[in-house]
Every structure is written in C-alpha cells, then in structure tokens.
Design an enzyme around this catalytic site. Structure first.
Site, PDB file in Angstrom:
ATOM      1  N   GLY A 210       0.834  -1.189   0.000  1.00  0.00           N
ATOM      2  CA  GLY A 210       0.000   0.000   0.000  1.00  0.00           C
ATOM      3  C   GLY A 210       0.870   1.241   0.000  1.00  0.00           C
ATOM      4  O   GLY A 210       2.010   1.209   0.477  1.00  0.00           O
TER       5      GLY A 210
ATOM      6  N   GLN B  93       3.150   9.940   0.763  1.00  0.00           N
ATOM      7  CA  GLN B  93       4.427   9.246   0.938  1.00  0.00           C
ATOM      8  C   GLN B  93       5.384   9.512  -0.235  1.00  0.00           C
ATOM      9  O   GLN B  93       6.582   9.283  -0.094  1.00  0.00           O
ATOM     10  CB  GLN B  93       4.216   7.741   1.095  1.00  0.00           C
ATOM     11  CG  GLN B  93       3.564   7.368   2.423  1.00  0.00           C
ATOM     12  CD  GLN B  93       3.337   5.880   2.510  1.00  0.00           C
ATOM     13  OE1 GLN B  93       2.322   5.368   2.045  1.00  0.00           O
ATOM     14  NE2 GLN B  93       4.301   5.180   3.086  1.00  0.00           N
TER      15      GLN B  93
ATOM     16  N   CYS C 208       5.898  -0.188   7.360  1.00  0.00           N
ATOM     17  CA  CYS C 208       5.567   0.955   6.513  1.00  0.00           C
ATOM     18  C   CYS C 208       6.767   1.328   5.665  1.00  0.00           C
ATOM     19  O   CYS C 208       7.897   1.349   6.157  1.00  0.00           O
ATOM     20  CB  CYS C 208       5.163   2.135   7.404  1.00  0.00           C
ATOM     21  SG  CYS C 208       4.716   3.616   6.500  1.00  0.00           S
ATOM     22  N   LEU C 209       6.526   1.638   4.403  1.00  0.00           N
ATOM     23  CA  LEU C 209       7.607   2.044   3.512  1.00  0.00           C
ATOM     24  C   LEU C 209       8.245   3.361   3.964  1.00  0.00           C
ATOM     25  O   LEU C 209       9.398   3.629   3.639  1.00  0.00           O
ATOM     26  CB  LEU C 209       7.092   2.168   2.077  1.00  0.00           C
ATOM     27  CG  LEU C 209       6.576   0.864   1.452  1.00  0.00           C
ATOM     28  CD1 LEU C 209       5.997   1.133   0.068  1.00  0.00           C
ATOM     29  CD2 LEU C 209       7.670  -0.185   1.394  1.00  0.00           C
TER      30      LEU C 209
ATOM     31  N   HIS D 254      -4.473   1.773   7.598  1.00  0.00           N
ATOM     32  CA  HIS D 254      -3.072   2.217   7.696  1.00  0.00           C
ATOM     33  C   HIS D 254      -2.802   3.327   6.681  1.00  0.00           C
ATOM     34  O   HIS D 254      -2.246   4.374   7.027  1.00  0.00           O
ATOM     35  CB  HIS D 254      -2.146   1.017   7.449  1.00  0.00           C
ATOM     36  CG  HIS D 254      -0.698   1.353   7.377  1.00  0.00           C
ATOM     37  ND1 HIS D 254       0.202   0.961   8.336  1.00  0.00           N
ATOM     38  CD2 HIS D 254       0.034   2.037   6.442  1.00  0.00           C
ATOM     39  CE1 HIS D 254       1.415   1.399   8.004  1.00  0.00           C
ATOM     40  NE2 HIS D 254       1.336   2.045   6.858  1.00  0.00           N
ATOM     41  N   GLU D 255      -3.206   3.106   5.430  1.00  0.00           N
ATOM     42  CA  GLU D 255      -2.952   4.101   4.387  1.00  0.00           C
ATOM     43  C   GLU D 255      -3.782   5.363   4.601  1.00  0.00           C
ATOM     44  O   GLU D 255      -3.309   6.476   4.349  1.00  0.00           O
ATOM     45  CB  GLU D 255      -3.215   3.511   2.994  1.00  0.00           C
ATOM     46  CG  GLU D 255      -2.328   2.343   2.613  1.00  0.00           C
ATOM     47  CD  GLU D 255      -0.834   2.612   2.759  1.00  0.00           C
ATOM     48  OE1 GLU D 255      -0.398   3.769   2.583  1.00  0.00           O
ATOM     49  OE2 GLU D 255      -0.104   1.658   3.061  1.00  0.00           O
TER      50      GLU D 255
ATOM     51  N   HIS E 117      -2.168   7.825   6.834  1.00  0.00           N
ATOM     52  CA  HIS E 117      -1.204   8.697   6.161  1.00  0.00           C
ATOM     53  C   HIS E 117      -1.886   9.968   5.649  1.00  0.00           C
ATOM     54  O   HIS E 117      -1.308  11.052   5.703  1.00  0.00           O
ATOM     55  CB  HIS E 117      -0.553   7.985   4.969  1.00  0.00           C
ATOM     56  CG  HIS E 117       0.544   7.054   5.346  1.00  0.00           C
ATOM     57  ND1 HIS E 117       1.724   7.472   5.919  1.00  0.00           N
ATOM     58  CD2 HIS E 117       0.649   5.710   5.212  1.00  0.00           C
ATOM     59  CE1 HIS E 117       2.501   6.422   6.130  1.00  0.00           C
ATOM     60  NE2 HIS E 117       1.875   5.343   5.709  1.00  0.00           N
TER      61      HIS E 117
END
Length: 187
Positions: A46, A51, A113-114, A155-156, A159
């Site tokens: 995701g 991001q 997480c990225l 989660h996304e 952000h």
C-alpha cells in the site's frame, strides 16, 4: 511511469493532512501509475500519495497474493536461481476514501511501513470497516472490508491524516522505533 522517492520518518511532510482530490485527469492517472511502480519496487502492499510528496487524498493497495493453483515459476530476481508461486495482482485505487462504520471489535496485526523502513510493530485496529471512495473517473463506490484489506486501508488512510503507524504505539515504543530507524540510517 516513474519510481518516485518515498518520504521517510521523521520527514515533516508525512505529518501533513492531505487535501481532497478535485480534478480527475491524466495527471492523476500518471501519479497513480507512478505510485504503483514505486510501491512494487519497494515491495510494499500500500502507498499513500503523501508518501511520495503529493498531499492529496489518494492511495493505492495491492495485497499481491500467491496463486496456490499455479505451477511454480523459475526466477533469479535476487541473483539466486529458485522457483516461486506466481503472484495474483489486484491493484486497487482509492480517491478521497473515507471510513464509515468501523467495527467495535478490534484485531492486532503486525504492521510495517515504507516510510518507516525495517520497523514492525503490532497495531490494534477495527477488524472491519465500510469504506466509501471514488475511482479515477470520479465514480463513488462503497465496500465492507475485513482482514488484511481492512488493516491496509486504515493504515494508508492514517497517512492521509498525517498519522504514521508508529503514532499508535506507546511513547516508549515509538521512541525506540525512531532511534532504531536513525541508527539504521547512520550505518
């Protein structure tokens, strides 16, 4: 398509609350293509637009499950010859997503997480949620989500509101995670 730089904590841009998408055009489609390419290159499932430095309410998800019915395929993507199960891709785009009716019952999942590389922690979230979003043409959709998809969308969407998964941790665990991240960067 292009691979974009993924912002990493503690970059202050990750704390920005993203604005709604108002224009559904080729620029949005190009951004989505870039986000998928960036996410796949980073081995993520995701990615939110913020991001990659775009503060708009847009996210992409692909849970990329292995196909148990397919014949294993030879590969050497890491320099070593071996076989793996082919991946079933299910790329999904969510424009202006909103969570409706999150369930009262929660479930804990280990998240990563990225934007917080190599840090993993258990996060408690509603186990189900109904989500409303628009597609790339501006059409509205609604779907009840559970399991990994519910975790990933929540989660996304965090952000989009300037929240990282480590913000759900205790102050001590969050501090330890950020120190580990700094130490890894210095190495």
């Amino acid at each position: 398509m292009a691979i974009r730089e993924i912002l990493e904590a503690p970059d202050p841009r990750l704390k920005v609350v993203s604005s709604p998408v108002e224009t559904f055009d080729d620029n949005l489609k190009t951004l989505v293509d870039d986000m998928f390419e960036t996410m796949y290159a980073a081995h993520g499932i995701g990615l939110a637009a913020i991001q990659v430095g775009e503060p708009i309410r847009l996210l992409v998800i692909d849970l990329q499950e292995e196909d148990p019915d397919a014949e294993p395929v030879p590969c050497d993507h890491d320099g070593h010859a071996h076989t793996h199960q082919p991946i079933i891709n299910d790329p999904r785009v969510f424009v202006n997503p909103e969570i409706l009716n999150p369930s009262d019952d929660t479930k804990s999942y280990q998240e990563g997480c990225l934007s917080v590389p190599d840090i993993y922690a258990d996060v408690e979230r509603p186990s189900k949620c109904r989500v409303r979003w628009q597609d790339l043409e501006g059409n509205t959709h609604e779907e009840e989500m559970d399991g990994m998809l519910a975790v990933c969308i929540q989660h996304e969407m965090d952000h989009l509101n300037g929240i990282l998964f480590i913000d759900h941790l205790s102050r001590l665990k969050r501090s330890m995670a950020l120190k580990k991240l700094q130490k890894a960067r210095a190495a």
